[in-house]
Design an enzyme around this catalytic site. Structure first.
Site, short mmCIF file in Angstrom:
data_model
loop_
_atom_site.label_atom_id
_atom_site.label_comp_id
_atom_site.label_asym_id
_atom_site.label_seq_id
_atom_site.Cartn_x
_atom_site.Cartn_y
_atom_site.Cartn_z
N HIS A 2 14.32 13.25 12.54
CA HIS A 2 13.12 13.30 13.38
C HIS A 2 12.26 12.06 13.17
O HIS A 2 11.30 11.83 13.88
CB HIS A 2 12.30 14.58 13.17
N HIS A 3 12.62 11.24 12.18
CA HIS A 3 11.95 9.96 12.03
C HIS A 3 12.61 8.90 12.91
O HIS A 3 12.19 7.76 12.92
CB HIS A 3 12.04 9.49 10.57
N TRP A 25 6.97 0.15 3.91
CA TRP A 25 7.51 0.90 2.77
C TRP A 25 8.84 1.54 3.13
O TRP A 25 9.60 1.90 2.26
CB TRP A 25 6.51 1.95 2.27
N SER A 80 13.29 6.71 -13.24
CA SER A 80 12.22 7.45 -13.89
C SER A 80 12.09 8.85 -13.32
O SER A 80 12.01 9.84 -14.04
CB SER A 80 10.89 6.70 -13.72
N SER A 81 12.11 8.94 -11.98
CA SER A 81 11.97 10.26 -11.34
C SER A 81 13.13 11.16 -11.68
O SER A 81 12.95 12.35 -11.92
CB SER A 81 11.88 10.10 -9.83
N SER A 112 -1.97 26.94 -5.34
CA SER A 112 -1.62 28.35 -5.60
C SER A 112 -2.11 28.82 -6.95
O SER A 112 -2.14 30.01 -7.21
CB SER A 112 -0.11 28.54 -5.53
N HIS A 142 0.85 -1.20 0.00
CA HIS A 142 0.00 0.00 0.00
C HIS A 142 0.88 1.24 0.00
O HIS A 142 0.70 2.15 -0.82
CB HIS A 142 -0.91 -0.03 1.23
N ASP A 192 7.05 22.09 -26.00
CA ASP A 192 7.04 20.75 -25.41
C ASP A 192 8.12 20.75 -24.32
O ASP A 192 8.68 21.77 -24.01
CB ASP A 192 7.30 19.66 -26.47
N HIS A 232 12.93 12.12 4.02
CA HIS A 232 12.27 13.33 4.40
C HIS A 232 12.08 14.29 3.22
O HIS A 232 10.96 14.75 2.98
CB HIS A 232 12.90 14.04 5.60
N TYR A 271 8.49 16.11 1.00
CA TYR A 271 8.34 17.46 0.45
C TYR A 271 8.24 17.43 -1.06
O TYR A 271 7.53 18.23 -1.66
CB TYR A 271 9.47 18.37 0.96
N LYS A 290 3.01 30.22 3.79
CA LYS A 290 2.22 29.83 2.62
C LYS A 290 0.73 29.79 2.94
O LYS A 290 -0.11 30.27 2.18
CB LYS A 290 2.70 28.48 2.08
N ARG A 319 1.50 1.27 14.89
CA ARG A 319 1.19 1.09 13.47
C ARG A 319 1.70 -0.25 12.98
O ARG A 319 2.50 -0.91 13.63
CB ARG A 319 1.74 2.25 12.64
N GLU A 379 11.71 13.40 0.38
CA GLU A 379 10.68 12.74 -0.44
C GLU A 379 9.28 13.26 -0.11
O GLU A 379 8.48 13.52 -1.01
CB GLU A 379 10.75 11.23 -0.22
N THR A 399 6.06 27.20 6.08
CA THR A 399 4.79 26.57 5.72
C THR A 399 3.64 27.46 6.17
O THR A 399 2.64 27.63 5.45
CB THR A 399 4.68 25.18 6.37
#
Lengths: 382, 184, 518
Positions: free
Chosen positions: C294-295, C133, C161-162, C260, C68, C97, C245, C249, C323, C442, C247, C320
């Site tokens: 922080h993880h 994951w 790919s990314s 926006s 998932h 293009d 981390h 963002y 924004k 979890r 990722e 943040t």
């Protein structure tokens, strides 16, 4: 359309607001407790709770202000009200303000956050040291310097888990042997992992430290409140992750001392009776209970195993082969598989009983007897 | 056409460049990395083997040193510290012993990995000799007394009164001969 | 010069070098992955509906939670925003293009290949990846099923790919803006994507490093993450989260960009504080590199490190917040209408901010001893990723679909879909905060009786939410096939930007000659 939209907004949001307000006013301790973090019974858990509540209040105030303003804008500045849109699109003052003010709020938050963390890390000068080892899928507790060591596994039967029997009150919150600590003594936990990373968490102590194989982490707890406190494994560790709870029993000092003395006595008595001959009925009864807790999780309730994953014990070459090899599997484990070495986890009595039970159940009829002294001999004379 | 030739030249140069980069990575980087670690002193969790120089013993201070042993995964050896704690002065050299026994019927090789708590004490726990510097072979049924000789650096932070040295012993029999040097 | 797409179906779609077609491919692929990842979630919530194991075994449950996460993060959310980037960036900057159209094609087509491999592991001996994951070692190395090597292969391909896609975006934006479109005139969606592209290029190789070290440990006897050989399981966590981390963002910044674009349109007012928004986005991106541990607050870090990461993480709230305030001020004194894209965008602002609040709470390391690895964290990231990124992506589809296909979606159905999704989402994830605070960790396949009530509520919400996605799919298909034709270039009254000067539907080739900017 505008009237409908307004009605929709008010209709949907007012019950939500009402529920929140009413809930807050009416909520009794029990309801609040089921929604919020426990205050716990140690200085650290209280500090964690306090900073948690500070954060909730700050976020609520900011949230009410921002969202309230948004709802007002959505109501007052709708096009259907006939307003003409303004055209302004920047303002340096306001940008500076709403950068600086949140930064100041952060500094305010940082102070209690720092003092709370200093408390978490204060593991100096403990009265008692306990080594906690995470296994797949159980815990081992060792009182350092006292010679007391035992495994603590889930006691809930497989039948309850799979719905074949009704679930007991302490479903998934009961273990074979809880960790026992005294009141008013600083207990330090030295936590490590046996195989993969686990994590030892007792919410009422606000102790959570990862159990990493190859290294040790430290945490501490000191409480003056006797009672039973339940915790959980909090790092994914395989299929039994949800099935290895933690139960800590805090006893008054005098009671703890009695318990500790009894535990040490147990070890002495055990050593002296290890040569005793157990009857078939005794071995089968003991073996059945050991099997249910320590083996059935993988090898399943009737030894049928899971094909391709966990071998069946019924008619297996090892269980129907020489006793010596069967003992060897339990003592040494099987390297590279999930079959652990149980030498450190089960007593000689337990190993003998469970081997005996397996060799004489579900259609296996070896007819031989395995005595605890056989296991001790195997370990000592290899 | 000129285009094809220059295209081919670019290709050849890129391929050569890639080969050179891989050679560099494989043959030059590891010795460079070792040199870097040596010069900066970074590396290893509890420090290199310490060569004792003249260290003044601080008799005004006592530090309790605890010993913890644990077996990893299927490691079936008996493994425990002979004394579970000692009290030393910083600067004082002390030897302690861990007992290990191979309970199985097979020859095995073990590796002990050390860990020091609290974290801020790790840099001040200096081992001149340790059975963790090398792997530990034990024949079937054999046992051994494994020594650690250590000194607590007198610069140990004042807030630390208890240091816990823990060893996790791993079964590395099927990894072939592997020197796990704490120098890396 | 401009011509239509290729006659043959195969060459049009398999060999496409057109940013619109490739964008369409990415969007359909991501939606299929979204439904697949959603199916895995349905299995999870069905099993968790009641205490006890009723439907699946714990081993399979762990595969479901792992897949998932992987499918949603790498297969749904990221490709969806890449699809939006492909469609919109060239049109927004007046380019014909993307800079590298053939690489664009490759970037897309390796994705279905990678996911076919990844999903097929579920059917292989030993089962699919079951280590979360976040695949911590040694659960994902020594104790992993045999299919772990396919997992690693799949991750490498997705990463490639990314990276290629990001290179394309950066090259396009730097080189192909229409004359007069300076950087500070670009739409915010383009800005957020450029910054995201730099993040991707920086951290995807780190993920590749992590899985390669895993591959070495599993197959070639190295000990990067194995203490026995002198390595460290915690090293894996550092390397993974150094990727992990940034990722998240990467996931949210394009979503910020979409919102926006949408809020000013339906407020009929320009975006408030354009330069602040750009600087805030850049600050968030910069800060995202220095907060990863922080993880790892419970892994036994020295206190100095833990304090530093706590302070650095708290800092992210400042840009943040800037924004959020700017979006709200954009709405203030505008003339608001509440079409479906606007509903989703407003819900984004509210619910993402709520997720930001729980994020702030998580950043407090002492309190994190009670939150870490519990359902509180699950609730937090679903608020920011679903009510954040997914709502923003949905808003984007409703917003730009008319421009893409020349047909208007059914507004009532859109609003209904919004309300069902909004209510169902909150029913699913709000109780998970309580579950976490009450002590439910979890990745648990089963739980004690005291967690039963909220789990049941959450599962009901989840099924409702799944239904809402099917309604969304229906609306989109219905629109493309039978929607009311619309040919107004502007589509939305308040829409501003180069893309809204183009015909509706947008022709196969646009801006073959650069536009003149006013």
């Amino acid at each position: 359309m505008s009237e409908r939209a307004r009605a929709l907004f008010l209709g949907l949001f007012s019950p939500i607001i009402f529920c929140l307000v009413a809930g807050g006013a009416v909520a009794d301790e029990a309801t609040w407790n089921s929604l919020n973090m426990p205050k716990g019974v140690t200085e650290v858990s209280q500090a964690a709770y306090d900073i948690h509540m500070i954060m909730i209040w700050i976020c609520t105030v900011i949230g009410v202000a921002v969202f309230g303003f948004m709802f007002y804008v959505m109501f007052a500045h709708r096009k259907s009200k006939g307003v003409t849109p303004a055209n302004f699109h920047e303002n340096l003052t306001v940008e500076i303000l709403w950068t600086i003010v949140p930064a100041l709020i952060l500094i305010v938050m940082a102070v209690p956050a720092t003092t709370a963390l200093l408390k978490v890390y204060d593991t100096e000068n403990p009265d008692i040291d306990i080594k906690v080892t995470g296994y797949q899928w159980k815990w081992q507790y060792e009182y350092i310097g006292e010679g007391v060591k035992f495994m603590s596994e889930l006691r809930t039967p497989q039948d309850e888990i799979y719905g074949r029997a009704p679930k007991g009150e302490h479903y998934l919150r009961e273990v074979t042997e809880p960790l026992v600590i005294p009141t008013n003594k600083k207990v330090r936990f030295l936590i490590t992992g046996n195989d993969v990373i686990h994590s030892w968490w007792v919410p009422d102590f606000a102790v959570k430290r990862d159990a990493v194989p190859g290294l040790f982490t430290a945490a501490w707890a000191k409480t003056d409140q006797p009672g039973i406190y339940v915790g959980e494994c909090t790092e994914l560790c395989g299929k039994g992750h949800a099935f290895m709870p933690i139960v800590v029993e805090v006893k008054e000092e005098a009671e703890y001392d009695k318990w500790m003395a009894a535990k040490k006595e147990e070890a002495v008595i055990y050593q002296s009776t290890i040569g005793k001959e157990w009857t078939n009925a005794e071995l089968m009864a003991k073996g059945e209970s050991v099997y249910a807790i320590s083996c059935a999780g993988c090898h399943q309730a009737k030894g049928e195993g899971i094909p391709g994953v966990f071998p069946a014990l019924f008619d297996s070459p090892i269980v129907t082969g020489p006793v010596e090899d069967h003992i060897g599997i339990l003592i040494n484990g099987v390297a590279g598989s999930a079959m652990q070495s149980f030498a450190d986890q089960l007593s000689e009595v337990d190993i003998a009983a469970v081997i005996h039970y397996k060799r004489n159940s579900w259609g296996n009829e070896m007819g031989d007897t395995v005595q605890p002294i056989d296991i001790l001999n195997y370990k000592q004379t290899q | 056409m000129e285009n094809t030739t220059s295209h081919r030249n670019v290709l050849i140069k890129s391929l050569l460049g890639a080969a050179v980069m891989f050679m560099f990575a494989i043959f030059v980087l590891p010795p460079l990395y070792d040199l870097f670690c040596e010069i900066t002193g970074i590396g290893g969790k509890t420090g290199d083997a310490y060569t004792a120089t003249e260290v003044v013993v601080d008799t005004t201070r006592e530090v309790e040193v605890q010993f913890v042993a644990t077996n990893n995964a299927t490691m079936p050896w008996e493994f425990y510290p002979v004394e579970h704690k000692v009290v030393v002065h910083p600067g004082e050299q002390k030897e302690i012993v861990f007992y290990a026994k191979n309970l199985t019927g097979m020859d095995m090789v073990g590796q002990a990995i050390p860990n020091v708590l609290p974290n801020n004490a790790a840099d001040y726990f200096l081992k001149t000799e340790c059975f963790c510097f090398n792997n530990q072979p034990l024949a079937a049924g054999d046992d051994a007394e494994l020594a650690v000789v250590f000194i607590i650096d007198p610069d140990l932070p004042a807030s630390v009164n208890t240091v816990t040295l823990s060893y996790t012993i791993f079964d590395i029999t099927d990894r072939g001969s592997m020197q796990v040097s704490q120098l890396k | 010069m401009a011509h239509g797409p290729s006659e043959s179906f195969f060459s049009r779609w398999l060999f496409s070098t057109n940013h619109k077609d490739i964008g369409t491919l990415y969007l359909w692929f991501s939606f299929a992955m979204f439904l697949l990842g959603g199916a895995f979630a349905m299995v999870i919530r069905a099993e968790l509906f009641q205490p006890g194991m009723q439907l699946i075994e714990p081993e399979f449950f762990n595969q479901m939670t792992t897949m998932h996460g992987l499918v949603m993060v790498f297969g749904a959310i990221m490709p969806a925003f890449v699809g939006l980037a492909n469609w919109m960036i060239p049109m927004m900057i007046g380019a014909p293009d993307m800079a590298l159209p053939r690489m664009n094609n490759l970037s897309f087509w390796i994705l279905p290949f990678a996911f076919a491999i990844l999903v097929s592991t579920l059917f292989m001996e030993g089962g699919g990846p079951n280590f979360g994951w976040t695949f911590y070692a040694p659960l994902s190395t020594t104790y992993a099923p045999d299919t772990v090597n396919y997992f690693i292969f799949g991750v490498h391909i997705m990463g490639a790919s990314s990276i290629m896609g990001s290179i394309n975006i950066i090259a396009t934006v730097i080189n192909m803006r229409a004359p007069g479109m300076t950087y500070m005139k670009m739409p915010l969606f383009v800005w957020t994507w450029v910054i995201t592209a730099f993040l991707l290029v920086a951290v995807m190789p780190v993920l590749a490093g992590a899985v390669t070290m895993m591959l070495m440990d599993i197959n070639f006897g190295t000990s990067f993450f194995d203490a026995a050989g002198g390595g460290d399981p915690v090293l894996f966590q550092h390397v993974f989260w150094f990727f992990g981390h940034p990722e998240v963002y990467i996931i949210i910044l394009p979503a910020f960009g979409v919102v926006s674009q949408i809020i000013p349109t339906f407020s009929r007012k320009p975006l408030f504080g354009y330069s602040s928004m750009v600087y805030a986005t850049a600050s968030i991106a910069f800060l995202s590199f220095i907060v990863w541990a922080h993880h790892m607050f419970t892994v036994g870090m020295p206190i100095a490190g833990e304090l530093y990461f706590m302070y650095a993480t708290m800092l992210i709230a400042v840009p943040t917040g800037v924004k959020v305030f700017n979006w709200v001020t954009t709405m203030y004194k505008g003339a608001l209408t509440f079409e479906t894209p606007m509903l989703f965008s407003i819900a984004f602002v509210i619910l993402f901010t709520f997720g930001g609040f729980t994020g702030m709470m998580l950043s407090i390391a002492a309190a994190d001893t009670q939150y870490h690895d519990t359902y509180f964290v699950v609730a937090h990231f679903h608020y920011v990723m679903v009510a954040g990124a997914v709502f923003s992506g949905t808003a984007a589809v409703y917003y730009w679909l008319p421009k893409w296909c020349g047909r208007m979606y059914d507004e009532t159905m859109g609003k209904v879909q919004f309300w069902i999704a909004f209510i169902a989402f909150n029913i699913t994830f709000m109780p998970q905060h309580f579950l976490g605070l009450a002590g439910m960790p979890r990745r648990y396949s089963d739980y004690g009786l005291q967690f039963a009530d909220w789990n049941m509520v959450s599962s009901i919400g989840a099924f409702m939410y799944g239904g809402a996605q099917l309604l969304f799919l229906f609306n989109v298909i219905r629109t493309i096939g039978w929607g009311k034709p619309i040919d107004d270039p502007k589509v939305w009254e308040g829409a501003e930007g180069l893309e809204w000067t183009l015909p509706t539907p947008a022709p196969f080739h646009t801006f073959s000659t650069p536009p003149v900017l006013k």
